[in-house]
Write an enzyme that holds these catalytic residues in place. Structure first.
Site, short mmCIF file in Angstrom:
data_model
loop_
_atom_site.label_atom_id
_atom_site.label_comp_id
_atom_site.label_asym_id
_atom_site.label_seq_id
_atom_site.Cartn_x
_atom_site.Cartn_y
_atom_site.Cartn_z
N SER A 1 0.76 -1.40 0.02
CA SER A 1 -0.01 -0.04 -0.10
C SER A 1 1.00 1.27 0.00
CB SER A 1 -0.98 0.09 1.34
OG SER A 1 -0.10 0.29 2.32
N ASP A 2 0.25 2.29 -0.29
CA ASP A 2 0.97 3.76 0.02
C ASP A 2 0.88 4.02 1.57
OD1 ASP A 2 2.63 5.82 -0.28
OD2 ASP A 2 1.87 6.58 -1.99
N TYR A 3 1.47 4.86 2.06
CA TYR A 3 1.60 5.33 3.44
C TYR A 3 0.41 5.47 4.02
CZ TYR A 3 4.68 7.73 7.06
OH TYR A 3 5.47 8.00 7.96
N GLY B 1 -2.22 3.96 3.36
CA GLY B 1 -3.47 4.02 2.38
C GLY B 1 -4.76 2.95 2.73
#
Ligand code: BGC
Length: 735
Positions: free
Chosen positions: A283-285, A287
């Site tokens: 995932s992104d940060y 996310g």
């Protein structure tokens, strides 16, 4: 529980067949052995990624990540680097957890690690795919020596949105050029053997379409047709995966109402089923957690369930998997086999990196000392920086002459920090040997005046700047944006040069002096006023560690500029989005006096600087296009050839560009679309034939029935030095 020696598992694994070296993340016997003995908690630990407290790249930090590693709750760390620190953390994972599974260390090595190259948008303007690959190779070697295994790059987000600060991190507006660059960066990072200690794992991001946020505001909603997505946005991600990238980062945005983080259509149907991706998705940060705010998950637990079931293998910084995944599996909301698959993908990549053979292989204080910021790396950075600059305008002001009295004006001229741009890895301002001002001082007597800062309305420096200009023989003004005005969470609603910098240019121009303007910025700007006032405009982007010298090299003619815009520069924000592959519409603007045609009342339709534009200190002349045949069919092809002549008095490099238009299609086609290019270097008076092959693939597109392929009919082919400066010739194709 009894500690199971990793060495024992390795012995068992070694007895099985040896896995191949190519970056395909085949299954590894060690991974099978591990999965058999891992507890549910240990499995979940491998899906968890936390930041260290060394660098802040997002809104949350986590206390106690060392305890998380020690407890086996966290199998991956980002934002920790140096051989010493990664070794310390790796020792905890290897010696203090039951299975001793090594950590994976990630970091945002975006345009260099210690030696910083130009921002990616700048590098893409070199159209020099080999040089971009070289920059990634150097970045990988420096990062790997500091204990890193994994870079969050290449950033493959196509963007036609100059308000968006992250347009600076990508390769511009075009899927064809963007794909070549994405593949080149992947090759540069990963080499052909991921276990080589000079390589790092690439991470294709931000999947998908993060570059199209509505109104240019970061993290905002993205919505587009599947056709548009596939034709103009997805190709660079796919190109990186085809080049062997073994990790992908899901983007923050939603797409068609579903956050990318839990978008099964993106993560499973397209990425794995269609493209055959074998690596893992992170995932992104936070996310996963953000899906609650999106209104897609009821709480963080629900978000974790949705993400895992959609094919999202690793949770960056959200602790959703850490806190809830064991319970989700126990309650049957996530199948254990789904979790196993995620863990297997992650462990396969750790095996591919050689971490099970030697978890410390990347932490090398010796390599860190000898392979970082070397003279060779800096020389490459200087060359690549010069090659990324785009000469937008030149009224004969450039090149400047060495030894002449030169006024250098602008706060940005004296800044070393801004040269590095945003996302500068572990690049430090102390490593920048010269600002633009310093570098010019080495070749000419300089009177410096700050004149104006890049922000604010302080005009108190104007008088000194004007007097420096008046008594100089040549004038350089460096203006633009503060480098932190680009990158993440750095959207703007106004794309003009900020502060009173343009006003200063007005005053300087009013002295009658021709002003050479150097631009430091990270997005296409509205330069309409500057274009009227300046004698020359050199787009230098944020050129990196060696940027000061690289600018001087171009200004004084030691390097003949050759960059071409990879993104369209509008005349004003009202034209946005503007890009070269626009459609014709049913009422294209043809008649200047007509009312009911597609145009503006107050501004031209054409951009200020078109995609592909970029001048040189020499002139290139193009012959008419000749075709080997004016038609082809089926699996055949034709060759289109032009002769390019260097009509000037010095050597130069030209990027010869080929565009195509399909005149009638089952769906409408762009008026021009880039389909090929070649860089040629020609001495004065020298000419060269440049040829392109056109085959069925060149003219293929997502047809009305959503199959990819060509359609019979008539086409127009264009070749030239810019999308708005081309020769043309028709041809036809029969299936
Ligand atoms: C960014 C990513 C980056 C990640 C880790 C996020 O905020 O969107 O591009 O890789 O942080 O630093």
């Amino acid at each position: 529980m009894k500690k199971v020696a990793l060495a024992t598992l390795l012995l068992v694994a070694a007895a099985c067949t040896q896995a191949p070296k190519a970056p395909t993340a085949k299954s590894y016997p060690i991974v099978d052995s591990l999965l058999k003995v891992m507890t549910l908690e240990e499995k979940v630990g491998q899906t968890v990624l936390f930041t260290s407290d060394w660098t802040v790249t997002g809104p949350t930090m986590r206390e106690g990540y060392l305890d998380d590693i020690r407890a086996g709750r966290c199998g991956n760390i980002f934002n920790a680097y140096t051989a010493g620190y990664t070794r310390k953390l790796q020792e905890i994972a290897v010696n203090e957890t039951r299975l001793g599974i090594p950590l994976l260390f990630g970091y945002d090595v975006i345009h260099g690690f210690r030696t910083i190259f130009p921002i990616n948008l700048g590098m893409s303007c070199s159209w020099d795919v080999e040089a971009i690959e070289e920059s990634a190779r150097i970045a990988a070697r420096e990062a790997a020596a500091a204990g890193l295994h994994w870079t969050y790059s290449p950033m493959c987000d196509i963007s036609v949105e100059p308000r968006w600060g992250r347009i600076s991190e990508g390769a511009g507006e075009d899927a064809f050029l963007g794909s070549l660059i994405a593949a080149a960066m992947t090759r540069g990072y990963q080499g052909d053997d991921l276990s080589d200690v000079g390589t790092v794992l690439a991470c294709v991001k931000h999947y998908a379409a993060y570059g199209a946020p509505q109104a240019g505001r970061d993290y905002n909603t993205v919505d587009m047709s599947e056709r548009w997505l596939r034709e103009f946005y997805l190709p660079p991600y796919k190109a990186a995966i085809d080049a062997g990238a073994l990790s992908v980062m899901a983007s923050f945005n939603e797409l068609d109402g579903v956050p990318a983080t839990a978008n099964r259509h993106l993560l499973q149907d397209i990425l794995r089923d269609e493209w055959g991706f074998r690596g893992f998705v992170v995932s992104d940060y936070t996310g996963i957690n953000e899906m609650v705010m999106h209104g897609y998950a009821s709480d963080v637990e629900d978000a974790g369930r949705l993400a895992m079931n959609a094919g999202l293998d690793m949770d960056m910084q959200g602790a959703s998997y850490m806190d809830y995944m064991v319970g989700l599996v126990r309650s049957g909301k996530v199948r254990e086999s789904t979790l196993d698959e995620a863990v297997r993908r992650i462990l396969n990549v750790k095996a591919e990196l050689g971490l099970f053979d030697d978890p410390f292989r990347y932490c090398s204080a010796e390599r860190e000392a000898t392979e970082t910021l070397t003279e060779d790396n800096k020389a490459a950075a200087r060359r690549i920086a010069s090659g990324s600059m785009v000469l937008l305008k030149n009224d004969g002001v450039l090149p400047l002459q060495k030894g002449k009295r030169t006024a250098v004006i602008g706060a940005l001229a004296a800044s070393k920090d801004d040269l590095l741009g945003s996302w500068r890895g572990a690049g430090e301002v102390e490593s920048v040997p010269a600002s633009i001002l310093d570098a010019i001082r080495e070749v000419a007597p300089v009177a410096y005046a700050e004149g104006a800062k890049e922000m604010g309305d302080d005009r108190s420096g104007f008088a000194a700047a004007l007097s420096a200009a008046r008594s100089a023989e040549q004038v350089v003004l460096v203006i633009g944006e503060d480098c932190q005005w680009s990158g993440e969470a750095a959207s703007r609603s106004d794309i003009r040069i900020p502060g009173v910098q343009t006003e200063l240019l007005e005053k300087l121009a009013a002295t009658g002096k021709k002003v050479a303007v150097v631009l430091l910025n990270g997005r296409p700007l509205d330069l309409s006023r500057e274009n009227e006032l300046a004698g020359a405009l050199l787009e230098a982007w944020y050129p990196g560690t060696m940027g000061g010298y690289a600018v001087a090299d171009v200004l004084f003619g030691d390097f003949n500029p050759c960059g071409k815009l990879s993104v369209t520069f509008p005349r004003c924000l009202g034209q946005v989005p503007i890009y070269h592959y626009a459609k014709n519409t049913g009422r294209p603007y043809i008649h200047p006096e007509a009312k009911y045609e597609s145009r503006y009342l107050d501004v031209a339709n054409e951009p200020l600087f078109a995609f592909g534009h970029g001048l040189s200190y020499t002139d290139f002349e193009y012959s008419a296009i000749s075709l080997s045949s004016d038609s082809f069919s089926g699996g055949g092809s034709i060759r289109a050839t032009v002769t390019v002549l260097n009509n000037g008095s010095r050597e130069g490099t030209e990027t010869v560009q080929m565009y195509i238009r399909d005149l009638v299609g089952s769906v409408t086609r762009p008026v021009k679309q880039l389909k090929g290019f070649e860089r040629v270097t020609l001495g004065p008076g020298e000419s060269k034939e440049v040829s392109f092959t056109i085959d069925a693939e060149t003219i293929s597109f997502w047809r009305q029935d959503m199959t990819w392929g060509p359609e019979s009919g008539d086409f127009m082919l264009f070749i030239g030095g810019s999308s708005d400066d081309v020769k043309e010739i028709p041809f036809s194709y029969a299936e």
